[in-house]
Design a protein around this motif. Sequence first.
Motif, mmCIF file in Angstrom:
data_model
loop_
_atom_site.group_PDB
_atom_site.id
_atom_site.type_symbol
_atom_site.label_atom_id
_atom_site.label_comp_id
_atom_site.label_asym_id
_atom_site.label_seq_id
_atom_site.Cartn_x
_atom_site.Cartn_y
_atom_site.Cartn_z
ATOM 1 N N CYS A 239 33.599 41.218 30.388
ATOM 2 C CA CYS A 239 33.409 40.370 31.565
ATOM 3 C C CYS A 239 32.495 39.187 31.257
ATOM 4 O O CYS A 239 31.944 38.569 32.159
ATOM 5 C CB CYS A 239 32.820 41.192 32.711
ATOM 6 S SG CYS A 239 33.869 42.549 33.222
ATOM 7 N N GLN A 322 31.696 40.014 40.984
ATOM 8 C CA GLN A 322 32.925 40.729 41.287
ATOM 9 C C GLN A 322 32.620 42.150 41.743
ATOM 10 O O GLN A 322 31.558 42.706 41.461
ATOM 11 C CB GLN A 322 33.849 40.783 40.068
ATOM 12 C CG GLN A 322 33.318 41.613 38.912
ATOM 13 C CD GLN A 322 34.315 41.743 37.777
ATOM 14 O OE1 GLN A 322 35.505 41.564 37.966
ATOM 15 N NE2 GLN A 322 33.836 42.059 36.583
ATOM 16 N N THR A 342 38.037 41.508 44.051
ATOM 17 C CA THR A 342 38.160 40.068 43.785
ATOM 18 C C THR A 342 36.996 39.569 42.953
ATOM 19 O O THR A 342 35.855 39.991 43.158
ATOM 20 C CB THR A 342 38.211 39.286 45.110
ATOM 21 O OG1 THR A 342 39.291 39.774 45.907
ATOM 22 C CG2 THR A 342 38.391 37.799 44.859
ATOM 23 N N ALA A 343 37.286 38.690 42.009
ATOM 24 C CA ALA A 343 36.252 38.032 41.205
ATOM 25 C C ALA A 343 35.962 36.655 41.798
ATOM 26 O O ALA A 343 36.878 35.950 42.248
ATOM 27 C CB ALA A 343 36.705 37.900 39.759
ATOM 28 N N HIS A 344 34.681 36.262 41.815
ATOM 29 C CA HIS A 344 34.252 34.981 42.373
ATOM 30 C C HIS A 344 33.502 34.175 41.322
ATOM 31 O O HIS A 344 32.784 34.732 40.486
ATOM 32 C CB HIS A 344 33.307 35.190 43.562
ATOM 33 C CG HIS A 344 33.936 35.861 44.743
ATOM 34 N ND1 HIS A 344 34.288 35.192 45.886
ATOM 35 C CD2 HIS A 344 34.286 37.157 44.951
ATOM 36 C CE1 HIS A 344 34.810 36.047 46.756
ATOM 37 N NE2 HIS A 344 34.818 37.246 46.210
ATOM 38 N N THR A 355 38.259 32.039 43.302
ATOM 39 C CA THR A 355 38.501 33.483 43.383
ATOM 40 C C THR A 355 39.792 33.833 42.656
ATOM 41 O O THR A 355 40.710 33.004 42.572
ATOM 42 C CB THR A 355 38.612 33.967 44.845
ATOM 43 O OG1 THR A 355 39.730 33.335 45.475
ATOM 44 C CG2 THR A 355 37.350 33.679 45.626
ATOM 45 N N ARG A 357 42.209 37.682 41.237
ATOM 46 C CA ARG A 357 42.338 39.129 41.045
ATOM 47 C C ARG A 357 42.938 39.392 39.667
ATOM 48 O O ARG A 357 43.761 38.623 39.194
ATOM 49 C CB ARG A 357 43.231 39.753 42.125
ATOM 50 C CG ARG A 357 42.598 39.763 43.520
ATOM 51 C CD ARG A 357 43.572 40.335 44.545
ATOM 52 N NE ARG A 357 42.994 40.412 45.871
ATOM 53 C CZ ARG A 357 42.364 41.463 46.363
ATOM 54 N NH1 ARG A 357 42.269 42.556 45.606
ATOM 55 N NH2 ARG A 357 41.868 41.461 47.577
#
Length: 583
Positions: A239, A322, A342-344, A355, A357
Amino acid sequence: MGDPKSQHGAQEMKGWLFKWTNYLKGYQRRWFVLSNGLLSYYRNPAEMSHTCRGTISLHGALIHTVDACTFVVSNGGTQTFHIKASTEVERQQWVTALELAKAKAIQAMESEEEEEEYQDNDNQNVETASVIKDLTRRLDDLQACNDLMLKQGSGLQRALSDLEMIEPPSPELAAKFKIVSERTTLFRIAANAMISASWRSNNDSSSTGMTTISKRKRRTRVPDKPNYPLNLWSIMKNCIGKDLAAECTDSYEQMAFVAAFTVSSYATTAARTGKPFNPLLGETYECDRTDDLGWRAISEQVSHHPPMLAQHCEGKKWRCWQEFTMASKFRGKYLQVIPLGTAHLEFNIGQHHYTWRKVTTTVHNIIVGRLWVDQSGDMDIVNHKEGIKCHLKYIPYSYFSRDSQRKVKGIVMNSNKEVKWVVQGTWDSKIEIAPVISTSGTPDNPVYKTGPYILAWKRRMPTEDSEKYYSFTELACQLNEPEEGIAPTDSRLRPDQRLMEDGRWDEANAEKLRLEEKQRATRRAREHDCEKATAQGLSYETYEPLWFRKKQDPYTDSRCFVYNGEYWDHKSRGDWSRCPNIF
């Protein structure tokens, strides 16, 4: 058999050990000699003058511990010694000496190369170069000893912690005292070697009047994994990204770089089929690389059923967070993992908020054959400020395809669906991006004329022998490195994880079972308190994470865990009073 004899410091030793010969004879007693960066063995000391049975040069050799008394030394090619000592203390004496001898052998070779290079320089530079070379060798010697001391110190600390938990009188007390005694002996061996090297380095440094060791030196690998078969698997996510195109002034170009960043998180998953440790509820992990990489991150396991991780990462010009959980589908020969959450990503400049996914991960050959991983599906990245979108398609593996496998392609569009940039590459290698100059063809089969392609991301390949240590990258090797001042719930303090890294898998598995049972007991106690409060008509506070809170997300219109901004303040004050005892 007696202790091995040390000569000229810890890098030269001789003594009796047991060497694996074959399946008929098993381990046989042999006389081993460590000298001048070489490990040799003989049937007896008398053979030293005429017949050597085998030799391994420690320069480039692999040294790892198998169990309490057994270790392996290999040159990675034709020579491998499987060796067993009589006691754990004796094994550690040899391993410590071998590690130091290896470091000295590497330094000696580097010194020879440097000397050849220095001969071509002017005479006026020879003296200065010699001083720098000697200091570097001494400091490397000190670092090697320091690493060994930290490793044995961790084992001593764990043993002492176990002892403190026992209330005498107890039948286990005698055994625990024995463990502490052995750990103390191992620590003393490594400490003495470090003190010796430190004394030499300090003397040399003071004699030259020079000072150096202000920036922390991080490790570049972890100990080799034992050669045991694995029957379980899982996916280890990467990540961490680069500076996320924070300097871009063109919104479409920035979106293209963000797309490359989202792809980069899959780069190392192809070879990651080993099973990681399941996080405990309340377990945390901090990664503060502000001094060298310019960012820091905090993660917390916020839910146990379903398993859910919340993560927040921040740099000087951006923030990324996230909430990660997943669903799975077993399809017979393969297993699909569908990430949820969801990742921001948000930049300071321009207040752009993105954003996305994650796509589906498929693990093939679950029943028979070698496990391998593929990524497939569609990913939409949205810039909520300007309505810009990037549609990425991860092409699934096809045996009949003539195209490159693991391919990713995508387009960046404005709010009117006009294509401005294209994205292409492979998720395990590199991503290139290019601006679109004009579009032709049909809506179903468009043709884009582009400007020059830009290399947005390229995978940094691991070393050739990385398979021996879990296929970790250099950064991944550094993630579990012991560090002071972290929260008591941090993953690096998990005893089962530390034991596994040291190659002590049986002990690691036992410790893992203990931690899981402790977590189940805590959950049962919490459920009992809830039932008791409900029966009495009282309110009951459910479990709440320490560093994340649940709130409404305006971008996805759902409730999710978001960082509360308190962790780094508590760390600066050394205040961990809120942390639960989960280990």
